[in-house]
Design a protein around this motif. Structure first.
Motif, PDB file in Angstrom:
ATOM      1  N   ASP A   1       0.839  -1.192   0.000  1.00 41.02           N
ATOM      2  CA  ASP A   1       0.000   0.000   0.000  1.00 41.02           C
ATOM      3  C   ASP A   1       0.875   1.243   0.000  1.00 41.02           C
ATOM      4  N   VAL A   2       0.447   2.252  -0.731  1.00 39.13           N
ATOM      5  CA  VAL A   2       1.126   3.548  -0.731  1.00 39.13           C
ATOM      6  C   VAL A   2       0.159   4.564  -0.138  1.00 39.13           C
ATOM      7  N   ARG A   3       0.587   5.213   0.952  1.00 38.43           N
ATOM      8  CA  ARG A   3      -0.294   6.134   1.672  1.00 38.43           C
ATOM      9  C   ARG A   3       0.275   7.554   1.607  1.00 38.43           C
ATOM     10  N   PHE A   4      -0.591   8.472   1.228  1.00 38.09           N
ATOM     11  CA  PHE A   4      -0.214   9.875   1.155  1.00 38.09           C
ATOM     12  C   PHE A   4      -0.760  10.586   2.398  1.00 38.09           C
ATOM     13  N   ILE A   5       0.119  11.318   3.075  1.00 33.86           N
ATOM     14  CA  ILE A   5      -0.201  11.903   4.372  1.00 33.86           C
ATOM     15  C   ILE A   5      -0.103  13.422   4.287  1.00 33.86           C
ATOM     16  N   GLU A   6      -1.176  14.103   4.630  1.00 35.36           N
ATOM     17  CA  GLU A   6      -1.135  15.563   4.643  1.00 35.36           C
ATOM     18  C   GLU A   6      -0.134  16.049   5.688  1.00 35.36           C
ATOM     19  N   LEU A   7       0.602  17.073   5.326  1.00 41.45           N
ATOM     20  CA  LEU A   7       1.645  17.627   6.192  1.00 41.45           C
ATOM     21  C   LEU A   7       1.035  18.174   7.478  1.00 41.45           C
ATOM     22  N   MET A   8       1.512  17.683   8.608  1.00 37.11           N
ATOM     23  CA  MET A   8       1.014  18.136   9.902  1.00 37.11           C
ATOM     24  C   MET A   8       1.591  19.513  10.235  1.00 37.11           C
ATOM     25  N   PRO A   9       0.763  20.441  10.699  1.00 34.93           N
ATOM     26  CA  PRO A   9       1.257  21.768  11.084  1.00 34.93           C
ATOM     27  C   PRO A   9       1.883  21.756  12.477  1.00 34.93           C
ATOM     28  N   ILE A  10       2.878  20.874  12.641  1.00 33.87           N
ATOM     29  CA  ILE A  10       3.571  20.686  13.914  1.00 33.87           C
ATOM     30  C   ILE A  10       5.062  20.833  13.661  1.00 33.87           C
ATOM     31  N   GLY A  11       5.769  21.502  14.577  1.00 34.93           N
ATOM     32  CA  GLY A  11       7.216  21.634  14.453  1.00 34.93           C
ATOM     33  C   GLY A  11       7.607  22.278  13.141  1.00 34.93           C
ATOM     34  N   PHE A  12       8.578  21.667  12.445  1.00 34.92           N
ATOM     35  CA  PHE A  12       9.057  22.232  11.194  1.00 34.92           C
ATOM     36  C   PHE A  12       8.061  22.059  10.051  1.00 34.92           C
ATOM     37  N   GLY A  13       7.010  21.290  10.281  1.00 33.00           N
ATOM     38  CA  GLY A  13       5.961  21.170   9.287  1.00 33.00           C
ATOM     39  C   GLY A  13       5.249  22.479   9.009  1.00 33.00           C
ATOM     40  N   THR A  14       5.355  23.423   9.924  1.00 30.97           N
ATOM     41  CA  THR A  14       4.726  24.731   9.731  1.00 30.97           C
ATOM     42  C   THR A  14       5.502  25.603   8.752  1.00 30.97           C
ATOM     43  N   THR A  15       6.713  25.197   8.394  1.00 35.98           N
ATOM     44  CA  THR A  15       7.560  26.028   7.530  1.00 35.98           C
ATOM     45  C   THR A  15       7.481  25.632   6.061  1.00 35.98           C
ATOM     46  N   LEU A  16       6.724  24.577   5.740  1.00 41.48           N
ATOM     47  CA  LEU A  16       6.678  24.054   4.377  1.00 41.48           C
ATOM     48  C   LEU A  16       5.258  24.080   3.831  1.00 41.48           C
ATOM     49  N   ALA A  17       5.153  24.064   2.515  1.00 43.34           N
ATOM     50  CA  ALA A  17       3.852  24.021   1.855  1.00 43.34           C
ATOM     51  C   ALA A  17       3.494  22.572   1.549  1.00 43.34           C
ATOM     52  N   GLY A  18       2.254  22.221   1.828  1.00 41.21           N
ATOM     53  CA  GLY A  18       1.801  20.865   1.590  1.00 41.21           C
ATOM     54  C   GLY A  18       0.729  20.795   0.517  1.00 41.21           C
ATOM     55  N   LEU A  19       0.284  19.587   0.243  1.00 37.86           N
ATOM     56  CA  LEU A  19      -0.824  19.338  -0.675  1.00 37.86           C
ATOM     57  C   LEU A  19      -1.955  18.672   0.098  1.00 37.86           C
ATOM     58  N   SER A  20      -3.164  18.793  -0.419  1.00 37.57           N
ATOM     59  CA  SER A  20      -4.321  18.187   0.226  1.00 37.57           C
ATOM     60  C   SER A  20      -4.636  16.827  -0.401  1.00 37.57           C
ATOM     61  N   GLU A  21      -5.458  16.062   0.276  1.00 33.87           N
ATOM     62  CA  GLU A  21      -5.938  14.802  -0.279  1.00 33.87           C
ATOM     63  C   GLU A  21      -6.665  15.037  -1.595  1.00 33.87           C
ATOM     64  N   ALA A  22      -7.514  16.062  -1.644  1.00 28.85           N
ATOM     65  CA  ALA A  22      -8.301  16.315  -2.851  1.00 28.85           C
ATOM     66  C   ALA A  22      -7.407  16.597  -4.056  1.00 28.85           C
ATOM     67  N   GLU A  23      -6.373  17.416  -3.869  1.00 26.27           N
ATOM     68  CA  GLU A  23      -5.445  17.714  -4.963  1.00 26.27           C
ATOM     69  C   GLU A  23      -4.748  16.447  -5.445  1.00 26.27           C
ATOM     70  N   THR A  24      -4.341  15.631  -4.497  1.00 21.20           N
ATOM     71  CA  THR A  24      -3.608  14.404  -4.826  1.00 21.20           C
ATOM     72  C   THR A  24      -4.514  13.400  -5.519  1.00 21.20           C
ATOM     73  N   LEU A  25      -5.720  13.254  -5.009  1.00 18.97           N
ATOM     74  CA  LEU A  25      -6.658  12.299  -5.584  1.00 18.97           C
ATOM     75  C   LEU A  25      -7.011  12.671  -7.019  1.00 18.97           C
ATOM     76  N   SER A  26      -7.107  13.979  -7.298  1.00 16.86           N
ATOM     77  CA  SER A  26      -7.430  14.405  -8.665  1.00 16.86           C
ATOM     78  C   SER A  26      -6.336  13.989  -9.647  1.00 16.86           C
ATOM     79  N   LEU A  27      -5.085  14.026  -9.224  1.00 17.45           N
ATOM     80  CA  LEU A  27      -3.979  13.581 -10.075  1.00 17.45           C
ATOM     81  C   LEU A  27      -4.023  12.066 -10.278  1.00 17.45           C
ATOM     82  N   LEU A  28      -4.322  11.338  -9.212  1.00 20.49           N
ATOM     83  CA  LEU A  28      -4.312   9.887  -9.278  1.00 20.49           C
ATOM     84  C   LEU A  28      -5.455   9.348 -10.146  1.00 20.49           C
TER      85      LEU A  28
END
Length: 325
Positions: free
Chosen positions: A179-206
């Motif tokens: 299984d390949v699991r895509f995980i939304e970036l948690m806004p915790i620690g250094f995760g607050t300094t990066l831009a993430g993608l949502s499930e909806a955006e990812t699912l549309s590509l897949l």
């Protein structure tokens, strides 16, 4: 056991160490000071906590870090935990760099699943994201684990900069029975300094690549992932979307840091410190009774939901390696 919201709490994520052999940008990119060895729970202390948790009905355990395999004796600890009466499952989350060496012993002890953190299949990008990790080593370990019929899941954090890696990563579920699991970036620690993608955006590509991709409603592990299947894939595509599809109503977990702090929710810094109890000098039975009371207290204090959508309300400011992945 149930919390005051009626949720069954049966899953403990247990961090063996805050140390790691990588420096992933969203986790611990800097040369952060590790906690002292004396502050980290000894394995026998962790097993006492697990014994108390089992008495309360918590019978699923995820071993995390940091990178758990950097700690000497990690596999022997997992074997001892797996052999405890009442344990339903013991699974491992690892970055994969040390997995090939540990895999034969993990298979022999009957590991119930291995999650491999892997955010990119581009060698240069992977090295950049991880502070110098060797992708080929992780790929080899993944292939070996899949060949051993281990229940393998790839965990990929959804970063804006790895958008072009979504389809290559999904292809792993075509090539291998994983299984390949895509995980939304948690806004915790250094995760607050990066831009993430949502499930909806990812699912549309897949869906463009796999038009028959459809939700299965399966539960394929201890956590809250939702899964999709396609006739083109051997495994499943999963999502853990805590930001856009909160699963708090069905949350079943607690987290134990390597220093013995029991957290009811990732979002808040509240919890119960179990280390003084396991080091109280009392007999094992008395310690277990005290631990059961403390764990029950943590379950009772588990909040109804996280507040990832309200950054000002997040009270947890430690990095993910300090908390436990």
């Amino acid at each position: 056991m149930k919390d005051k919201w009626g949720r069954t709490i049966d899953y403990l994520r247990l961090s063996l160490t805050d140390r790691c052999n990588l420096r992933c940008r969203y986790c611990m990119p800097e040369a952060l000071a590790s906690v002292g060895h004396d502050a980290v729970l000894r394995y026998e202390e962790m097993l006492l906590i697990c014994r108390a948790a089992l008495a309360l009905g918590i019978d699923r355990f995820k071993i995390t870090g940091g990178e758990p395999l950097v700690r000497k004796g990690a596999v022997a600890f997992m074997k001892a935990l797996k052999e405890m009466d009442g344990v339903r499952s013991v699974t491992l989350t690892t970055n994969g760099l040390l997995l090939s060496e540990a895999l034969p012993d993990l298979v022999r002890m009957g590991i119930d699943g291995i999650n491999i953190s892997l955010d990119s299949l581009d060698e240069r990008q992977y090295a950049s994201l991880t502070g110098g990790g060797e992708l080929s080593v992780v790929r080899q370990a993944l292939e070996q684990a899949a060949a051993q019929c281990v229940n393998v899941k790839v965990n990929a954090i959804l970063l804006a900069e790895t958008r072009d890696q979504i389809l290559p990563l999904a292809e792993l579920a075509r090539t291998y029975p994983i299984d390949v699991r895509f995980i939304e970036l948690m806004p915790i620690g250094f995760g607050t300094t990066l831009a993430g993608l949502s499930e909806a955006e990812t699912l549309s590509l897949l869906v463009r690549a796999y038009p028959d991709l459809a939700a299965t409603g399966e539960r394929r592990g201890n956590g809250p992932a939702s899964y999709y299947q396609s006739r083109y894939l051997q495994g499943r595509i999963g999502f853990i979307a805590a930001n856009t599809h909160a699963f708090c109503a069905s949350c079943n977990r607690l987290r134990l840091t390597s220093t013995g702090f029991l957290k009811p929710c990732l979002c808040y810094d509240d919890g119960v410190d179990l280390r003084p109890l396991v080091r109280s000098g009392q007999g094992e039975d008395a310690i277990c009774q005290a631990l059961q009371h403390a764990i029950a207290q943590a379950v009772h204090e588990k909040p109804a939901k996280h507040c990832f959508g309200e950054q000002d309300h997040i009270s947890e400011h430690k990095t993910m390696n300090q908390i436990g992945g």
